[in-house]
Design a protein around this motif. Structure first.
Motif, PDB file in Angstrom:
ATOM      1  N   SER A  17      -4.948 -12.227  13.404  1.00 44.00           N
ATOM      2  CA  SER A  17      -6.076 -12.454  12.495  1.00 44.00           C
ATOM      3  C   SER A  17      -7.367 -12.408  13.296  1.00 44.00           C
ATOM      4  N   TYR A  18      -8.434 -12.023  12.612  1.00 39.29           N
ATOM      5  CA  TYR A  18      -9.726 -11.835  13.256  1.00 39.29           C
ATOM      6  C   TYR A  18     -10.822 -12.444  12.397  1.00 39.29           C
ATOM      7  N   ASN A  19     -11.955 -12.743  13.015  1.00 33.29           N
ATOM      8  CA  ASN A  19     -13.091 -13.331  12.307  1.00 33.29           C
ATOM      9  C   ASN A  19     -14.013 -12.228  11.803  1.00 33.29           C
ATOM     10  N   ALA A  20     -14.288 -12.276  10.510  1.00 32.55           N
ATOM     11  CA  ALA A  20     -15.100 -11.248   9.870  1.00 32.55           C
ATOM     12  C   ALA A  20     -16.363 -11.856   9.277  1.00 32.55           C
ATOM     13  N   GLU A  21     -17.419 -11.053   9.230  1.00 34.83           N
ATOM     14  CA  GLU A  21     -18.684 -11.474   8.638  1.00 34.83           C
ATOM     15  C   GLU A  21     -18.863 -10.972   7.217  1.00 34.83           C
ATOM     16  N   CYS A  22     -18.545  -9.690   7.007  1.00 34.85           N
ATOM     17  CA  CYS A  22     -18.858  -9.072   5.724  1.00 34.85           C
ATOM     18  C   CYS A  22     -18.157  -7.725   5.614  1.00 34.85           C
ATOM     19  N   ILE A  25      -8.811  -0.350   5.697  1.00 32.30           N
ATOM     20  CA  ILE A  25      -7.450   0.173   5.545  1.00 32.30           C
ATOM     21  C   ILE A  25      -6.499  -0.560   6.496  1.00 32.30           C
ATOM     22  N   ALA A  26      -6.964  -0.914   7.674  1.00 30.24           N
ATOM     23  CA  ALA A  26      -6.115  -1.539   8.688  1.00 30.24           C
ATOM     24  C   ALA A  26      -5.891  -3.031   8.463  1.00 30.24           C
ATOM     25  N   LEU A  27      -6.492  -3.586   7.411  1.00 34.74           N
ATOM     26  CA  LEU A  27      -6.412  -5.022   7.159  1.00 34.74           C
ATOM     27  C   LEU A  27      -5.628  -5.319   5.886  1.00 34.74           C
ATOM     28  N   SER A  28      -4.893  -6.411   5.874  1.00 31.17           N
ATOM     29  CA  SER A  28      -4.088  -6.802   4.708  1.00 31.17           C
ATOM     30  C   SER A  28      -4.975  -7.224   3.547  1.00 31.17           C
ATOM     31  N   GLY A  29      -4.460  -7.075   2.333  1.00 28.43           N
ATOM     32  CA  GLY A  29      -5.161  -7.562   1.147  1.00 28.43           C
ATOM     33  C   GLY A  29      -5.682  -6.461   0.256  1.00 28.43           C
ATOM     34  N   GLN A  41     -16.177 -17.119  13.106  1.00 26.20           N
ATOM     35  CA  GLN A  41     -17.039 -16.652  12.029  1.00 26.20           C
ATOM     36  C   GLN A  41     -16.509 -17.176  10.708  1.00 26.20           C
ATOM     37  N   ALA A  42     -17.115 -16.812   9.601  1.00 23.21           N
ATOM     38  CA  ALA A  42     -16.837 -17.417   8.305  1.00 23.21           C
ATOM     39  C   ALA A  42     -15.510 -17.029   7.655  1.00 23.21           C
ATOM     40  N   TYR A  43     -15.037 -15.801   7.814  1.00 19.70           N
ATOM     41  CA  TYR A  43     -13.845 -15.337   7.110  1.00 19.70           C
ATOM     42  C   TYR A  43     -12.783 -14.866   8.093  1.00 19.70           C
ATOM     43  N   ARG A  44     -11.515 -14.999   7.700  1.00 18.20           N
ATOM     44  CA  ARG A  44     -10.408 -14.504   8.518  1.00 18.20           C
ATOM     45  C   ARG A  44      -9.790 -13.285   7.847  1.00 18.20           C
ATOM     46  N   VAL A  45      -9.536 -12.252   8.630  1.00 24.41           N
ATOM     47  CA  VAL A  45      -8.850 -11.058   8.151  1.00 24.41           C
ATOM     48  C   VAL A  45      -7.660 -10.808   9.064  1.00 24.41           C
ATOM     49  N   THR A  46      -6.604 -10.182   8.529  1.00 21.49           N
ATOM     50  CA  THR A  46      -5.386  -9.952   9.293  1.00 21.49           C
ATOM     51  C   THR A  46      -5.044  -8.472   9.309  1.00 21.49           C
ATOM     52  N   ALA A  47      -4.783  -7.954  10.500  1.00 18.70           N
ATOM     53  CA  ALA A  47      -4.372  -6.556  10.641  1.00 18.70           C
ATOM     54  C   ALA A  47      -2.939  -6.399  10.144  1.00 18.70           C
ATOM     55  N   TRP A  48      -2.643  -5.270   9.490  1.00 12.03           N
ATOM     56  CA  TRP A  48      -1.285  -5.026   8.993  1.00 12.03           C
ATOM     57  C   TRP A  48      -0.620  -3.840   9.675  1.00 12.03           C
ATOM     58  N   SER A  49      -1.372  -2.937  10.261  1.00 13.10           N
ATOM     59  CA  SER A  49      -0.757  -1.754  10.887  1.00 13.10           C
ATOM     60  C   SER A  49      -0.232  -2.109  12.275  1.00 13.10           C
ATOM     61  N   ASN A  50       0.883  -1.498  12.649  1.00 13.42           N
ATOM     62  CA  ASN A  50       1.521  -1.822  13.925  1.00 13.42           C
ATOM     63  C   ASN A  50       0.749  -1.322  15.132  1.00 13.42           C
ATOM     64  N   GLY A  51       0.172  -0.152  15.026  1.00 13.40           N
ATOM     65  CA  GLY A  51      -0.567   0.402  16.156  1.00 13.40           C
ATOM     66  C   GLY A  51      -1.949  -0.199  16.257  1.00 13.40           C
ATOM     67  N   PRO A  52      -2.582  -0.085  17.408  1.00 15.77           N
ATOM     68  CA  PRO A  52      -3.950  -0.592  17.522  1.00 15.77           C
ATOM     69  C   PRO A  52      -4.909   0.258  16.693  1.00 15.77           C
ATOM     70  N   THR A  53      -5.745  -0.398  15.916  1.00 11.05           N
ATOM     71  CA  THR A  53      -6.761   0.284  15.115  1.00 11.05           C
ATOM     72  C   THR A  53      -8.116   0.046  15.774  1.00 11.05           C
ATOM     73  N   PRO A  54      -8.895   1.090  16.005  1.00  6.83           N
ATOM     74  CA  PRO A  54     -10.170   0.935  16.710  1.00  6.83           C
ATOM     75  C   PRO A  54     -11.167   0.041  15.976  1.00  6.83           C
ATOM     76  N   ALA A 114       0.223  -3.383   1.912  1.00  4.51           N
ATOM     77  CA  ALA A 114      -0.826  -2.463   1.494  1.00  4.51           C
ATOM     78  C   ALA A 114      -2.055  -2.705   2.352  1.00  4.51           C
ATOM     79  N   PRO A 115      -2.904  -1.716   2.512  1.00  5.97           N
ATOM     80  CA  PRO A 115      -4.053  -1.858   3.379  1.00  5.97           C
ATOM     81  C   PRO A 115      -5.128  -2.785   2.829  1.00  5.97           C
ATOM     82  N   ALA A 116      -5.973  -3.239   3.716  1.00  8.19           N
ATOM     83  CA  ALA A 116      -7.222  -3.915   3.481  1.00  8.19           C
ATOM     84  C   ALA A 116      -7.158  -5.366   3.073  1.00  8.19           C
ATOM     85  N   SER A 117      -7.516  -6.327   3.957  1.00  5.20           N
ATOM     86  CA  SER A 117      -7.437  -7.728   3.547  1.00  5.20           C
ATOM     87  C   SER A 117      -8.158  -8.741   4.360  1.00  5.20           C
TER      88      SER A 117
END
Length: 128
Positions: free
Chosen positions: A74-79, A112-116, A41-54, A22-25
């Protein structure tokens, strides 16, 4: 058995076998992001969609594209925050997550492009 099981579970989570479809995480897994995407950065987020999301300069689809996110990295997120409502991959949301770019500065990606959950599992208090 416990010491073998825990590292195995962590390894499986790092490669996304337990990631939500499911999207968003925001996962706190140790997987590495491509070098040209984001920096520490402080938080890690992971993309779930196969295609590149801008990843955009501002939290809207009309903004200039700076980079992109791709599963299962996974990517570093601020907020996170509520901005432009968009529909992406059949889901609709107004939640955007601010990422730290390796090149300096920040960029925005739809949750939407991130897990969670709807805010990419970022803490409720991590509002932009």
């Amino acid at each position: 058995m416990k010491t073998l099981f825990s590292p195995l579970l962590v390894a499986l989570m790092a490669v996304g076998l337990f990631a939500s479809t499911a999207p968003a995480s925001a996962a706190t897994g140790p997987s590495a992001a491509p070098a040209d995407e984001v920096s520490a950065q402080a938080y890690r987020v992971t993309a779930w969609s196969n295609g590149p999301t801008p990843v955009r300069a501002e939290p809207n689809n009309n903004s200039r594209q700076l980079s992109h996110v791709v599963a299962p990295h996974s990517y570093n997120a601020e907020c996170w925050g509520r901005y432009q409502t968009i529909t992406y991959l059949g889901y609709t949301s107004n939640v955007w997550v601010r990422l730290r770019l390796n090149s300096g500065g920040v960029g925005w990606v739809t949750a939407i492009a991130l897990s969670g959950d709807y805010k990419a599992n970022l803490p409720a208090g991590a509002r932009c």
